[in-house]
Design a protein around this motif. Structure first.
Motif, short mmCIF file in Angstrom:
data_model
loop_
_atom_site.label_atom_id
_atom_site.label_comp_id
_atom_site.label_asym_id
_atom_site.label_seq_id
_atom_site.Cartn_x
_atom_site.Cartn_y
_atom_site.Cartn_z
N THR A 1 57.73 33.16 39.15
CA THR A 1 56.70 32.47 38.38
C THR A 1 55.68 31.77 39.27
O THR A 1 55.98 31.41 40.42
CB THR A 1 57.35 31.44 37.43
OG1 THR A 1 56.35 30.86 36.60
CG2 THR A 1 58.08 30.36 38.21
N GLY A 2 54.47 31.58 38.74
CA GLY A 2 53.43 30.86 39.45
C GLY A 2 52.07 31.05 38.81
O GLY A 2 51.89 31.92 37.94
N PRO A 3 51.06 30.26 39.22
CA PRO A 3 49.71 30.41 38.68
C PRO A 3 48.96 31.55 39.36
O PRO A 3 49.19 31.86 40.53
CB PRO A 3 49.05 29.07 39.02
CG PRO A 3 49.75 28.64 40.27
CD PRO A 3 51.17 29.13 40.16
N VAL A 4 48.05 32.19 38.61
CA VAL A 4 47.16 33.21 39.15
C VAL A 4 45.73 32.72 38.93
O VAL A 4 45.30 32.56 37.79
CB VAL A 4 47.37 34.57 38.46
CG1 VAL A 4 46.41 35.61 39.04
CG2 VAL A 4 48.82 35.03 38.63
N ILE A 5 45.01 32.47 40.02
CA ILE A 5 43.67 31.86 39.96
C ILE A 5 42.64 32.92 40.35
O ILE A 5 42.65 33.43 41.48
CB ILE A 5 43.58 30.64 40.89
CG1 ILE A 5 44.69 29.63 40.53
CG2 ILE A 5 42.20 29.99 40.80
CD1 ILE A 5 44.89 28.55 41.56
N HIS A 6 41.74 33.26 39.42
CA HIS A 6 40.67 34.23 39.67
C HIS A 6 39.38 33.48 39.99
O HIS A 6 38.90 32.68 39.17
CB HIS A 6 40.45 35.12 38.44
CG HIS A 6 41.59 36.03 38.13
ND1 HIS A 6 41.56 37.38 38.39
CD2 HIS A 6 42.81 35.79 37.60
CE1 HIS A 6 42.71 37.93 38.02
NE2 HIS A 6 43.48 36.98 37.53
N GLN A 7 38.81 33.74 41.15
CA GLN A 7 37.54 33.16 41.54
C GLN A 7 36.56 34.29 41.80
O GLN A 7 36.63 34.97 42.81
CB GLN A 7 37.69 32.29 42.79
CG GLN A 7 36.39 31.67 43.29
CD GLN A 7 35.82 30.66 42.31
OE1 GLN A 7 36.43 29.62 42.07
NE2 GLN A 7 34.66 30.94 41.73
N HIS A 8 35.65 34.51 40.83
CA HIS A 8 34.66 35.58 40.97
C HIS A 8 33.41 35.03 41.65
O HIS A 8 32.93 33.94 41.31
CB HIS A 8 34.29 36.16 39.61
CG HIS A 8 35.47 36.75 38.87
ND1 HIS A 8 36.07 37.93 39.23
CD2 HIS A 8 36.17 36.29 37.80
CE1 HIS A 8 37.07 38.19 38.42
NE2 HIS A 8 37.16 37.21 37.54
#
Length: 284
Positions: A187-194
């Motif tokens: 488990t963990g966060p998924v951070i999208h930076q476009h």
């Protein structure tokens, strides 16, 4: 009549003894396989069943010098178009309990309405097993995946090659219950930076797994529950799966995806081919 009874009793006793011998042989095979993984080298590590879709960077408790190649292919039946997936990944352990991975994931589509065929990105990852508890058959690890997102093939030379970053720190907890049953949480966060946008999009991935390793073999059957939470929207895909040993160093994993909510996609399938060269350690 008495001869028939004696004959039947003899057959029953033979079958019972044969079954006990076969069970005993399989238990010995299980014990030898676990011993081969856990006790043949140092430092100590615990045998855990690794999920086939969201896989680990390297075995938990990896030993220096271990390495593995993976090739995966899959099909996702979306509502508007089909998506074909492919990946190539290489993972290795430069130090005890530290795993590193490089992955190239591809997406191919069958419709012009699709997002566009592309190499999704360059994924670099690391995973460190900080706890290996022999009395409890439990391993804990922390890891991080960084993906440099790439543009569509048709836009190469027309714009930026890299379109963004994906940051994914994660935590893994795994436990083996006896010789056959395995559970694992990833488990963990998924951070999208476009690039070109001020804010980042964050979702939480919670992947729970249950596997049963077939007695006397390296094969297993199991299921992944891949859950995602984004802006109070919950999605889950159930992935029944099985792993089959083809040779001493080669295995194949077969996965089916069943989404609980079919807003965007229906069923999916995935095959993973695994090659793990023999690990030579000191003294060989």
């Amino acid at each position: 009549m008495s001869e028939k009874i004696i004959f039947l009793l003899s057959v029953l006793i033979f079958l019972q003894v044969s079954g006990q011998v076969e069970t005993s042989e399989n238990q010995v095979k299980d014990s030898l396989y676990i011993q081969e993984v856990e006790d043949s080298q140092k430092p100590f590590k615990i045998l855990h069943a690794e999920p086939l879709y969201i896989d680990l960077i390297r075995d938990l408790g990896a030993r220096k010098g271990e390495k593995e190649w993976n090739v995966g292919v899959g099909l996702v039946d979306n509502n508007r178009f089909d998506k074909y997936e492919a990946l190539v990944e290489y993972e290795w352990a430069p130090l005890n309990r530290l795993g590193l991975e490089v992955e190239l994931p591809f997406s191919f589509y069958s419709s012009k309405e699709s997002p566009g065929t592309k190499l999704n990105g360059l994924k670099l990852a690391a995973q460190y097993t900080f706890l290996v508890s022999e009395p409890h058959n439990t391993s804990l690890a922390l890891g991080y995946i960084h993906e440099f997102e790439l543009n569509k093939f048709e836009n190469y030379g027309k714009g930026k090659l890299f379109t963004g970053n994906i940051y994914n720190p994660f935590f893994v907890a795994a436990k083996r219950w006896g010789n056959n049953f395995h559970t694992l949480l990833y488990t963990g966060p998924v951070i999208h930076q476009h690039f070109g946008t001020a804010s980042a999009e964050t979702s939480w991935e919670i992947n729970s797994n249950f596997h049963y390793m077939i007695t006397g073999t390296r094969n297993f059957i199991g299921v992944e529950f891949n859950k995602s939470v984004y802006n109070n929207d919950f999605d889950m895909t159930i992935r029944p799966q099985m792993r089959l040993g083809i040779s001493e160093n080669t295995m194949v994993g077969i996965v089916t995806g069943i989404p609980i909510n079919r807003e965007n996609q229906r069923f999916s399938s995935f095959l993973r081919f695994i090659y793990e060269p023999k690990h030579k350690h000191k003294g060989e």
